[in-house]
Scaffold this motif. Structure first.
Motif, PDB file in Angstrom:
ATOM      1  N   ALA A 151       0.716  -0.716  -0.054  1.00 48.07           N
ATOM      2  CA  ALA A 151       0.385   0.203   0.295  1.00 48.07           C
ATOM      3  C   ALA A 151       0.977   1.151   0.192  1.00 48.07           C
ATOM      4  O   ALA A 151       0.610   2.281  -0.802  1.00 48.07           O
ATOM      5  CB  ALA A 151      -0.910   0.087   1.122  1.00 48.07           C
ATOM      6  N   GLY A 155       0.805   3.070  -3.008  1.00 48.07           N
ATOM      7  CA  GLY A 155       0.275   4.808  -2.537  1.00 48.07           C
ATOM      8  C   GLY A 155       1.062   5.526  -3.428  1.00 48.07           C
ATOM      9  O   GLY A 155       0.654   6.935  -3.761  1.00 48.07           O
TER      10      GLY A 155
ATOM     11  N   PHE B 104      -8.342  10.613 -10.242  1.00 48.27           N
ATOM     12  CA  PHE B 104      -6.968  10.080 -10.723  1.00 48.27           C
ATOM     13  C   PHE B 104      -6.523   9.181 -11.958  1.00 48.27           C
ATOM     14  O   PHE B 104      -5.559   8.334 -12.591  1.00 48.27           O
ATOM     15  CB  PHE B 104      -6.677   9.067  -9.432  1.00 48.27           C
ATOM     16  N   GLU B 144       5.837  17.277   4.765  1.00 50.21           N
ATOM     17  CA  GLU B 144       5.913  16.217   4.436  1.00 50.21           C
ATOM     18  C   GLU B 144       5.172  15.099   5.186  1.00 50.21           C
ATOM     19  O   GLU B 144       4.600  13.702   4.404  1.00 50.21           O
ATOM     20  CB  GLU B 144       7.493  15.876   4.596  1.00 50.21           C
ATOM     21  N   ILE B 147       1.971  14.980   3.338  1.00 52.57           N
ATOM     22  CA  ILE B 147       2.024  13.584   1.200  1.00 52.57           C
ATOM     23  C   ILE B 147       1.565  12.509   2.346  1.00 52.57           C
ATOM     24  O   ILE B 147       1.657  11.189   1.429  1.00 52.57           O
ATOM     25  CB  ILE B 147       2.975  14.564   1.239  1.00 52.57           C
ATOM     26  N   GLN B 148       2.981  11.774   3.314  1.00 52.72           N
ATOM     27  CA  GLN B 148       2.904  10.037   3.680  1.00 52.72           C
ATOM     28  C   GLN B 148       1.883   9.713   4.366  1.00 52.72           C
ATOM     29  O   GLN B 148       0.780   8.627   4.159  1.00 52.72           O
ATOM     30  CB  GLN B 148       3.755  10.347   4.936  1.00 52.72           C
ATOM     31  N   TRP B 150      -1.001  11.136   3.290  1.00 52.73           N
ATOM     32  CA  TRP B 150      -1.974  10.810   2.198  1.00 52.73           C
ATOM     33  C   TRP B 150      -1.477   9.872   1.876  1.00 52.73           C
ATOM     34  O   TRP B 150      -2.791   8.539   1.011  1.00 52.73           O
ATOM     35  CB  TRP B 150      -1.701  12.439   1.506  1.00 52.73           C
ATOM     36  N   ALA B 151      -0.070   9.129   0.738  1.00 57.38           N
ATOM     37  CA  ALA B 151       0.289   8.159   0.860  1.00 57.38           C
ATOM     38  C   ALA B 151      -1.038   6.633   0.708  1.00 57.38           C
ATOM     39  O   ALA B 151      -0.995   5.791   0.752  1.00 57.38           O
ATOM     40  CB  ALA B 151       1.542   7.863   0.155  1.00 57.38           C
ATOM     41  N   ILE B 152      -0.847   6.704   2.529  1.00 59.14           N
ATOM     42  CA  ILE B 152      -1.536   5.708   3.227  1.00 59.14           C
ATOM     43  C   ILE B 152      -2.678   5.632   2.633  1.00 59.14           C
ATOM     44  O   ILE B 152      -2.728   4.532   2.305  1.00 59.14           O
ATOM     45  CB  ILE B 152      -0.847   5.564   4.318  1.00 59.14           C
ATOM     46  N   HIS B 154      -4.674   7.150   0.464  1.00 56.44           N
ATOM     47  CA  HIS B 154      -4.678   6.877  -1.182  1.00 56.44           C
ATOM     48  C   HIS B 154      -3.903   5.515  -1.514  1.00 56.44           C
ATOM     49  O   HIS B 154      -4.932   4.341  -2.230  1.00 56.44           O
ATOM     50  CB  HIS B 154      -3.860   8.446  -2.105  1.00 56.44           C
ATOM     51  N   GLY B 155      -3.194   4.724  -0.970  1.00 52.86           N
ATOM     52  CA  GLY B 155      -2.686   3.645  -1.380  1.00 52.86           C
ATOM     53  C   GLY B 155      -3.842   2.324  -1.063  1.00 52.86           C
ATOM     54  O   GLY B 155      -4.152   1.953  -1.321  1.00 52.86           O
ATOM     55  N   LEU B 156      -4.245   2.383   0.300  1.00 55.08           N
ATOM     56  CA  LEU B 156      -4.898   1.555   1.262  1.00 55.08           C
ATOM     57  C   LEU B 156      -6.139   1.508  -0.149  1.00 55.08           C
ATOM     58  O   LEU B 156      -6.947   0.726  -0.708  1.00 55.08           O
ATOM     59  CB  LEU B 156      -5.738   1.475   2.112  1.00 55.08           C
ATOM     60  N   SER B 158      -7.085   3.301  -2.573  1.00 53.06           N
ATOM     61  CA  SER B 158      -7.130   2.654  -3.911  1.00 53.06           C
ATOM     62  C   SER B 158      -6.914   0.723  -4.928  1.00 53.06           C
ATOM     63  O   SER B 158      -7.577   0.825  -5.678  1.00 53.06           O
ATOM     64  CB  SER B 158      -6.127   3.311  -4.967  1.00 53.06           C
ATOM     65  N   MET B 176      -1.569   1.543  10.326  1.00 49.44           N
ATOM     66  CA  MET B 176      -0.328   2.326   9.705  1.00 49.44           C
ATOM     67  C   MET B 176       0.115   4.064  10.146  1.00 49.44           C
ATOM     68  O   MET B 176       1.148   4.113  10.116  1.00 49.44           O
ATOM     69  CB  MET B 176      -0.794   2.018   7.876  1.00 49.44           C
ATOM     70  N   ALA B 179       2.333   3.993  13.007  1.00 54.06           N
ATOM     71  CA  ALA B 179       3.822   3.657  12.672  1.00 54.06           C
ATOM     72  C   ALA B 179       4.375   4.357  12.155  1.00 54.06           C
ATOM     73  O   ALA B 179       5.379   5.378  12.953  1.00 54.06           O
ATOM     74  CB  ALA B 179       4.070   2.495  11.817  1.00 54.06           C
ATOM     75  N   LEU B 180       3.669   5.592  11.403  1.00 53.97           N
ATOM     76  CA  LEU B 180       4.152   6.531  10.926  1.00 53.97           C
ATOM     77  C   LEU B 180       4.645   8.177  11.659  1.00 53.97           C
ATOM     78  O   LEU B 180       4.913   8.533  11.943  1.00 53.97           O
ATOM     79  CB  LEU B 180       3.072   6.776   9.386  1.00 53.97           C
ATOM     80  N   SER B 183       6.581   7.364  14.606  1.00 50.84           N
ATOM     81  CA  SER B 183       8.047   7.792  13.377  1.00 50.84           C
ATOM     82  C   SER B 183       8.384   9.464  13.158  1.00 50.84           C
ATOM     83  O   SER B 183       9.088   9.975  13.919  1.00 50.84           O
ATOM     84  CB  SER B 183       8.445   6.762  12.321  1.00 50.84           C
TER      85      SER B 183
END
Lengths: 212, 212
Positions: A151, A155, B104, B144, B147-148, B150-152, B154-156, B158, B176, B179-180, B183
């Motif tokens: 993912a 993503g 997209f 940043e 964005i991260q 968002w990516a999580i 969006h990735g999931l 999508s 997830m 974890a982000l 970090s």
DNA sequence: ACTATAGCACAGCAATGCTATATAATCGGG
DNA sequence: CCCGATTATATAGCATTGCTGTGCTATAGT
């Protein structure tokens, strides 16, 4: 007691379609067979129609992805390897952007549904090795960790490939995977270097792979 | 010294197109205007062609996404809020799957390119509040982190929306994000409860939102 | 009120995916 | 070795697609 299909025709058309996708030529029934010597009917005997062509194209995409994942050489560091697999996934998406988009198109139906699982299996095995090596906690499900890694890679690269994010954003992949692996039990310092080892395989932004 | 465009016609066509997308009717030039009283030429005067309709549809998608993000009520817990925003993003994608896919699509060009940035801005501001509140380290760039996140999300979503992963996989979002955020400096225990607070807003799998 | 401009309706264009029909090729059986 | 059933192939034609050209009409500015 009848004629048999020539498998060469099928692969010819699939490869030509993939090529046209890459060169951004519109793929139509007539343009696909133009110049190949085969007639439009071939598309129907081999694919059942244009939908079948797209389905075969999705399959081809997963085949190439699988081939690319297979080139990732496994090391003694499972965390590095898992990262390298995600990098290979991202690199494949960047190198075959159009094919990658088709793979996750409207209706996600493949000729061989197993293909998608097979690619995921690469990640699952690396995650398993990581757990056996004691890098991840014993209660970590390798499949879940593989999906989460997927993912993250998907993503990021899909947001880059479809436009909204600039290419340099891909650099976020390393810290995100690091965060994920640490949450799975890996030790902070070792994880960072492992991920960086795997991540540095990514093709730099400027360097396009030899076109065709 | 001439006739003026009626903006009602434009919104009518956009909404009708969005509706047809939802009901999975094929959107063609003629089917779009059928029954509306306007002729096919209207599509050209208001959108310049079918491409313009799709572009307007992408814009509409971002507008609806922005509206949904705006409904997320901010609390005193920025980590919860950031999670809730990602949940809203995921929920929007699930409720308007087809529109989300169009957003997209192949060529990511919008009428107002700012729209995509505006939606990201919601996440950025929540990340900023998180940093000011001391939940994230001072050296964390809110953009940043946004964005991260968002990516999580969006990735999931999508991967779920396009087929390869089952809907229950969305549950991986919480760990997830946890974890982000950890970090990024958040404390382990507090982060987990914050994310769970924000995540529980997600529509359960069985419960489809009222169609139409 | 007059006129220039732009929206509008209609018809027609090339191109699309697909199907029907006729022809030709080929594999299996004798 | 040939023959017939079966299947691929070729051609032509169909409805539908997005789009454009041609007048016509409504309207905004003087």
């Amino acid at each position: 007691m009848a004629r048999t299909k020539d498998p060469a025709v099928r692969t010819l058309l699939v490869e030509r379609a993939a090529h046209m996708l890459r060169t951004r030529e519109p793929i139509t029934l007539r343009s696909l067979v133009a110049g190949t010597g085969v007639s439009t009917m071939a598309v129907y005997t081999y694919f059942g129609g244009m939908d079948g062509v797209w389905k075969a194209l999705r399959q081809e995409g997963f085949t190439r992805l699988g081939a690319r994942l297979a080139t990732v050489t496994m090391s003694t560091d499972p965390v590095r390897d898992l990262t390298a697999l995600v990098v290979a996934y991202v690199g494949n998406a960047l190198d075959h952007t159009d094919l990658y988009r088709v793979m996750f198109d409207a209706n996600f139906d493949l000729e061989d549904a197993q293909a998608a699982d097979d690619t995921l299996e690469y990640l699952v095995r690396a995650a398993e090795r990581g757990r056996r090596a004691g890098r991840f906690r014993a209660d970590i499900d390798p499949l879940e960790l593989a999906i989460q890694s997927w993912a993250i890679g998907h993503g990021l690269v899909s947001l880059v490939a479809t436009g909204p994010l600039p290419r340099r954003t891909l650099g976020h992949g390393a810290p995100m995977l690091t965060a994920l692996f640490i949450s799975a039990g890996d030790r902070s310092d070792g994880c960072r270097t492992s991920v960086e080892q795997g991540w540095k395989q990514l093709t730099p932004p400027g360097e396009e792979p030899g076109a065709e």
